[in-house]
Design a protein around this motif. Structure first.
Motif, PDB file in Angstrom:
ATOM      1  N   ASP A   1      49.302  51.966   0.995  1.00 36.89           N
ATOM      2  CA  ASP A   1      49.093  51.902   2.059  1.00 36.89           C
ATOM      3  C   ASP A   1      48.106  50.307   2.341  1.00 36.89           C
ATOM      4  O   ASP A   1      48.774  49.489   3.479  1.00 36.89           O
ATOM      5  CB  ASP A   1      47.669  52.781   2.757  1.00 36.89           C
TER       6      ASP A   1
ATOM      7  N   HIS B   1      50.009  47.543   3.977  1.00 41.31           N
ATOM      8  CA  HIS B   1      49.434  46.237   5.203  1.00 41.31           C
ATOM      9  C   HIS B   1      49.209  45.342   4.799  1.00 41.31           C
ATOM     10  O   HIS B   1      49.422  44.574   5.922  1.00 41.31           O
ATOM     11  CB  HIS B   1      47.565  46.606   5.130  1.00 41.31           C
TER      12      HIS B   1
ATOM     13  N   TRP C   1      52.680  43.944   6.388  1.00 33.70           N
ATOM     14  CA  TRP C   1      52.541  43.916   8.400  1.00 33.70           C
ATOM     15  C   TRP C   1      51.669  42.788   8.568  1.00 33.70           C
ATOM     16  O   TRP C   1      52.321  42.145   9.345  1.00 33.70           O
ATOM     17  CB  TRP C   1      51.558  45.473   8.697  1.00 33.70           C
TER      18      TRP C   1
ATOM     19  N   GLN D   1      57.169  45.721  12.496  1.00 33.53           N
ATOM     20  CA  GLN D   1      55.669  46.600  12.663  1.00 33.53           C
ATOM     21  C   GLN D   1      56.124  47.920  12.353  1.00 33.53           C
ATOM     22  O   GLN D   1      55.300  48.924  12.863  1.00 33.53           O
ATOM     23  CB  GLN D   1      55.958  46.285  14.846  1.00 33.53           C
TER      24      GLN D   1
ATOM     25  N   LYS E   1      53.260  49.387   9.217  1.00 32.11           N
ATOM     26  CA  LYS E   1      52.383  50.305   9.264  1.00 32.11           C
ATOM     27  C   LYS E   1      52.359  51.699   9.950  1.00 32.11           C
ATOM     28  O   LYS E   1      51.601  52.787   9.254  1.00 32.11           O
ATOM     29  CB  LYS E   1      51.746  50.233  10.766  1.00 32.11           C
TER      30      LYS E   1
END
Length: 436
Positions: free
Chosen positions: A259, A263, A266, A280, A283
């Protein structure tokens, strides 16, 4: 430990034609399993409980093996009673899942599998025909299990069920430039598992077959008969109300690591170019990994589920590792697709203007791109160069370095936090460049 059932079923699809990308076989297997599990949920601390339905997109030119496995999955889904219409209009799902009999009961079951061998038609019509407008939002509604109520003068109120819909679809590579940017920027791309098949083009011809021998097909057909019976038993165990899976504490550590990584990717991409449409999806990867881990747990425990039901079904570390692996595979395919789509868009624009597509790739070209950016890491630099093939980009990058036109930046001298985030400077593998 016996083989996970996802792979056992995938192996049978692969027997139909071993020239296919094995990830297509996995997608066929996983989507069939997911269609049997409409009421299984995974609660998390980040949002609403996740369902196990899935959407798969297969991209490849005509000639790579796509249609054969999809024809077989149509046959199996029909026998299981799980095949849904492909819905030629965006009004279709609302009407289908709202239909009631004379007693006020819904006519159609609120779950199943959509199999679309030519997804491009849907998106092409969404751009040019009013009745298909909203196709992208329709697929997003399937993922979110959120079909809106509508009121029509003729039919009155349509109050649809909130269905569990899995999708497996394919389209040709040539269609990528036709897919509108908002398919990617609105986040729908992140709701799909992606498979890119054109890598087969560069492979040597495989003559290890005998056209007169059909043993593989006969074996596959016998196996599919067994699979259909097993999937029927799995589907029969589907509870009438949602049942919640458990996640072992060990899954948290590896999930948080993944995660955090996506992140940061992104965040870095948004800082580099907020208006781009190709980041996009990042995420969505963590929640997609959890959903895939849940399906893997079902495949691991399928015999116990058929015998005793879903109570106590637990996602363990192995399941989460597999879910993360599948999302990294999908991410790799999608990054290739983005590169190829950029080149296709450039070609399409040149054709519309009646101009030949001229490739001016050179050390001067890549240096000019970097000069415009000021600084960039390798991935950012290649993306902005418009060169989809990494080997080609590396060739001109290395020539520019050799001729003293660009240089690597000492990352320790990048002190602003926002700049370190933008370039990914805290990753040991990342190289950052600037023009001389």
């Amino acid at each position: 430990m016996s083989k996970n059932y996802i792979f056992s079923l995938a192996d049978s699809f692969y027997l139909l034609n071993k020239e296919m990308n094995y990830d297509i076989a996995i997608a066929c297997s996983s989507s069939l399993i997911s269609a049997c599990l409409p009421n299984i949920r995974i609660p998390t601390s980040k949002g609403l409980p996740l369902s196990l339905d899935e959407m798969d997109a297969i991209i490849g030119i005509s000639g790579v093996v796509k249609s054969i496995p999809l024809q077989k999955i149509i046959e199996i889904a029909k026998k299981l009673g799980l095949k849904l219409p492909t819905f030629t209009t965006t009004e279709g799902p609302t009407k289908y899942f709202s239909e009631k009999d004379s007693n006020g009961n819904y006519k159609n079951r609120p779950h199943g599998l959509i199999i679309n061998d030519e997804m491009s038609r849907k998106f092409k019509e969404s751009k040019h025909k009013d009745y298909a407008a909203g196709t992208i939002e329709q697929y997003a509604s399937f993922y979110d299990r959120n079909l809106e109520e509508t009121y029509l003068v003729k039919d009155g109120l349509r109050d649809p069920q909130q269905p569990s819909v899995s999708v497996i679809a394919a389209t040709i590579t040539n269609f990528l430039p036709e897919i509108p940017d908002h398919f990617f920027s609105q986040g729908l791309a992140g709701r799909f598992n992606w498979i890119y098949c054109d890598d087969i083009i560069g492979k040597d011809y495989n003559d290890d077959f005998d056209i007169t021998k059909t043993k593989n097909y006969e074996v596959a057909e016998e196996q599919f008969d067994q699979h259909i019976e097993k999937l029927k038993k799995l589907y029969e165990q589907n509870p009438p109300k949602p049942v919640y899976m458990i996640m072992e504490p060990d899954t948290n550590t590896i999930f948080k690591k993944f995660d955090k990584e996506v992140h940061q990717q992104w965040q870095q991409s948004a800082l580099h170019n907020l208006w781009a449409c190709d980041y996009q999806f990042l995420k969505r990867l963590p929640e997609m990994a959890i959903k895939q881990a849940g399906r893997y747990a079902v495949g691991r425990c399928i015999d116990d589920i058929i015998e005793d039901g879903f109570d106590g079904l637990t996602i363990i570390k192995e399941d989460m590792e597999y879910g993360i692996h599948r999302m990294n595979v999908s991410k790799g395919y999608l990054e290739k697709i983005f590169n190829i789509r950029r080149e296709g868009v450039q070609r399409m624009r040149a054709q519309k203007k009646g101009l030949p597509l001229k490739r001016t790739y050179s050390k001067e070209h890549v240096t000019g791109v970097l000069a415009r950016l000021g600084r960039a890491n390798t991935k950012q630099w290649q993306k902005e160069s418009g060169i989809s093939d990494t080997a080609t980009f590396n060739k001109y990058r290395d020539e520019a370095i050799k001729h003293g036109m660009v240089r690597e930046v000492d990352k320790s001298k990048i002190t602003k936090k926002v700049d370190r985030m933008r370039f990914g400077a805290d990753s040991p593998a990342t190289k950052i460049w600037e023009p001389v």
